[in-house]
Scaffold this active site. Structure first.
Site, mmCIF file in Angstrom:
data_model
loop_
_atom_site.group_PDB
_atom_site.id
_atom_site.type_symbol
_atom_site.label_atom_id
_atom_site.label_comp_id
_atom_site.label_asym_id
_atom_site.label_seq_id
_atom_site.Cartn_x
_atom_site.Cartn_y
_atom_site.Cartn_z
ATOM 1 N N SER A 56 18.487 16.687 -4.572
ATOM 2 C CA SER A 56 17.364 15.908 -4.049
ATOM 3 C C SER A 56 16.803 16.549 -2.775
ATOM 4 O O SER A 56 16.401 17.705 -2.792
ATOM 5 C CB SER A 56 17.818 14.464 -3.822
ATOM 6 O OG SER A 56 16.712 13.608 -3.645
ATOM 7 N N ASP A 102 15.295 12.564 -15.042
ATOM 8 C CA ASP A 102 14.843 12.205 -13.696
ATOM 9 C C ASP A 102 13.325 12.210 -13.634
ATOM 10 O O ASP A 102 12.668 13.047 -14.262
ATOM 11 C CB ASP A 102 15.416 13.208 -12.688
ATOM 12 C CG ASP A 102 15.050 12.889 -11.250
ATOM 13 O OD1 ASP A 102 14.770 11.717 -10.952
ATOM 14 O OD2 ASP A 102 15.063 13.819 -10.428
ATOM 15 N N HIS A 137 18.885 12.063 -12.140
ATOM 16 C CA HIS A 137 18.695 12.687 -10.835
ATOM 17 C C HIS A 137 20.026 13.178 -10.271
ATOM 18 O O HIS A 137 20.068 14.168 -9.550
ATOM 19 C CB HIS A 137 18.066 11.652 -9.896
ATOM 20 C CG HIS A 137 17.721 12.153 -8.541
ATOM 21 N ND1 HIS A 137 16.656 12.999 -8.306
ATOM 22 C CD2 HIS A 137 18.280 11.910 -7.318
ATOM 23 C CE1 HIS A 137 16.571 13.255 -7.006
ATOM 24 N NE2 HIS A 137 17.548 12.612 -6.390
#
Length: 642
Positions: free
Chosen positions: A189, A406, A470
């Site tokens: 991320s 994601d 994710h």
């Protein structure tokens, strides 16, 4: 608190107060103090752990870092589950946010522990610590268990990088043996910003040592052996990735061109495109671009299902981290993952913070993400990390891996930033890029699972992970660990025939489960060793036995040498991604700043991930073929490009 823990914490505080650093043994974690680990039957599988605060203060009176401390938690394999190359590897894992704790990674992803519904720890069979020592770090200051005190929060990535280098310097003072290991920076991320910035600072640090041989360094002038960056579902290029939201949503049937709201989404995309085209790389990101995702969530909010039935309140919004799941609105994924409440319960249990060498009177209770960290980190005069990648690729391997379910840091956006990036005298992957199907072999079920695909060229490797969110290791830690196997070259290559793609197969050379009885079936070699040891005990004084053992060793060594000679003589030619580069021949709170004020409400539900692999993320056979994000010369958005 036990007297021993009180003594250790007192020693840590005194050493820090006197300007010295604790020793590694002062950070040792007693596993029997962590709820659940006493139930592990095979205690040898429990890794050696170190944890606690490392101060950033370096004695410089000109800074305000006296009260900044970074929390770390290190896992080291004691059960001989690592290969030789893995034993010489140090992984530093960083979660994103900004402001989200890396204990997400330690307790829900790539770390050695997972937490059950009762807040009890158990061993993660897919832990990455069997592929190298792994250290989870809460940073920037104020994140997780790290403290900021009365110091200022970091305002940009340059400050964050400076503080990480201070942490690294003191870490290696405490663990000097790790200086000789190959360093891998890994994370996900917003770590797509952290990791390239930190790598760039490490390159500058090493370069400075080259230029100033006479400079006295407290760490004996040793360089950091940075070898690779592993970024999962990374937020790297805010512009390009924001422009991926509408194309990605269309590809995965999350929105429709026939919907009444679609013209409004097109207008937002066009405004974002115009801002990006006129930016010149001066601005870190645009709110107008990041708002596209927020608007998609607003327009796709569900009130009723396809049968007209009212949807439960906790299933109204698509989960931005895994579009197979739903959440309440406007949380839209902030209540995910499902394990999060269990982690909070575990860390709040009596004795846990003490065992991690944390002073409960000075460290607040654990929060997954801290809004103060993200609200201060504005990056007003900073360019995003995409601008650093081309130079970094001259010096090291970079792996970008992506779970294909994601939304917020989706695979389309990452592929597009690669397509538009220029490195090694070419833009994007060329027709010469290597392409592999990636399969994972499950030795327990004897099944081979389609795990994803791999594309590689000029030090850059893109890995698509099928049926993953994710947080790739959260969905399937065993498969995710295959990414480390690809980096370490501990994989099998099957060369394709008749226009078929080459295949990389990752599998676990050792897989243990803490739910075992401790009486696992031994391999043939282990059985032989056990039998030989027993035989020696019974006939210790037998001359005949000693002669037999000597002959057995001689024949074993001869056989082993012959085996390896023949294997090297006849093995298939391994492609470049699996060859040592030095020997290669020339050729948001939790979200990424999209809704800092989003409310945390409702429970999400989880769908099965045992479904057919996605094909939307897989490129065509033409190895340079990627779908296009609208980016026209006249700054307009062309529907045909979708």
């Amino acid at each position: 608190m036990s007297l021993w823990l009180f003594f250790v914490q007192t020693v840590l505080l005194i050493q820090c107060a006197l300007g010295g650093l604790p020793n590694a043994k002062d950070y040792l974690v007693a596993p029997d103090l962590l709820p659940g680990l006493n139930d592990v039957k095979d205690k040898e599988l429990i890794p050696e752990m170190h944890a606690g605060h490392i101060p950033l203060d370096d004695g410089d009176d000109d800074d305000d870092d006296d009260e900044k401390n970074y929390f770390f938690w290190k896992f080291h394999d004691l059960a001989n589950q690592t290969s030789v190359v893995a034993s010489k590897t140090l992984i530093i894992w960083l979660n994103g946010g900004p402001g989200c704790s890396s204990l997400d990674g330690a307790l829900m992803e790539s770390g050695a522990l997972r937490i059950d519904d009762d807040g009890e720890a158990y061993l993660n069979p897919g832990s990455w610590h069997t592929r190298g020592d792994i250290v989870f770090v809460d940073q920037p200051a104020g994140t997780g268990f790290s403290t900021v005190g009365d110091s200022k929060y970091d305002k940009d990535l340059n400050q964050v990088s400076k503080h990480f280098m201070k942490f690294l310097k003191n870490y290696f003072k405490i663990f000097p043996d790790d200086l000789d290991k190959d360093l891998v920076l890994a994370g996900e991320s917003y770590a797509g910003q952290y990791i390239p910035f930190f790598a760039n600072e490490i390159l500058k640090f090493n370069s400075k040592l080259d230029k100033d041989d006479n400079e006295e360094e407290s760490r004996s002038g040793k360089k950091y052996n940075l070898k690779s960056l592993l970024i999962g579902n990374g937020w790297i290029d805010p512009d390009q990735q924001s422009l991926s939201y509408i194309p990605f949503a269309l590809e995965n049937n999350l929105i429709s061109t026939k919907a009444d709201y679609f013209p409004d989404l097109l207008n937002m995309h066009s405004r974002c495109q115009n801002l990006v085209n006129n930016n010149g790389g001066k601005k870190f990101s645009f709110d107008e671009c990041e708002d596209i995702l927020t608007k998609i969530l607003y327009y796709t909010r569900r009130k009723t299902d396809e049968n007209g039935n009212k949807v439960p309140s906790n299933q109204e919004c698509t989960n931005i981290y895994d579009f197979r799941l739903f959440d309440s609105y406007p949380a839209c994924g902030s209540n995910w993952p499902d394990d999060l409440p269990s982690v909070s319960k575990f860390l709040g249990k009596p004795g846990v913070m003490d065992s991690l060498h944390l002073d409960v009177d000075k460290v607040p209770h654990w929060r997954e993400c801290d809004s103060k960290v993200s609200s201060h980190l504005k990056n007003k005069n900073t360019q995003p990390s995409i601008h650093l990648l081309p130079n970094l690729l001259k010096h090291m391997q970079i792996f970008l891996f992506n779970g294909d379910k994601d939304i917020i840091c989706n695979s389309r956006g990452v592929q597009d930033l690669i397509k538009n990036m220029k490195w090694n005298n070419h833009t994007g992957f060329t027709n010469d890029a290597e392409y592999y199907d990636w399969q994972y072999y499950d030795q327990f079920t004897d099944d081979t699972i389609s795990a994803g695909f791999v594309k590689h060229e000029s030090n850059l490797t893109y890995v698509s992970v099928y049926n993953a969110s994710h947080m790739v290791p959260y969905d399937n830690a065993l498969i995710s660990r295959g990414i480390m196997d690809i980096y370490l070259k501990d994989v099998e290559l099957v060369v394709g025939k008749d226009n078929q793609d080459d295949v990389i197969i990752s599998k676990d050379f050792v897989v243990h489960s803490d739910h075992s009885t401790g009486e696992e079936e031994l391999s043939a070699d282990q059985k032989q060793d056990e039998d030989e040891n027993s035989h020696k005990d019974r006939h210790r004084n037998s001359d005949k036995f000693e002669i037999a053992v000597i002959l057995l060793v001689v024949f074993s060594i001869t056989g082993t040498i012959a085996y390896y000679f023949l294997r090297e003589r006849f093995r298939k030619q391994i492609h470049a991604i699996l060859i040592d580069p030095e020997n290669r021949p020339p050729s948001s709170n939790k979200s990424v700043a999209w809704a800092d004020d989003i409310e945390n409400q409702g429970d999400d539900f989880k769908l099965s991930i045992d479904e057919a692999p996605s094909t939307a993320d897989k490129p065509a056979k033409n190895k340079s073929g990627y779908t296009k994000v609208p980016n026209t010369d006249d700054d307009s958005f062309e529907l045909d490009n979708l």
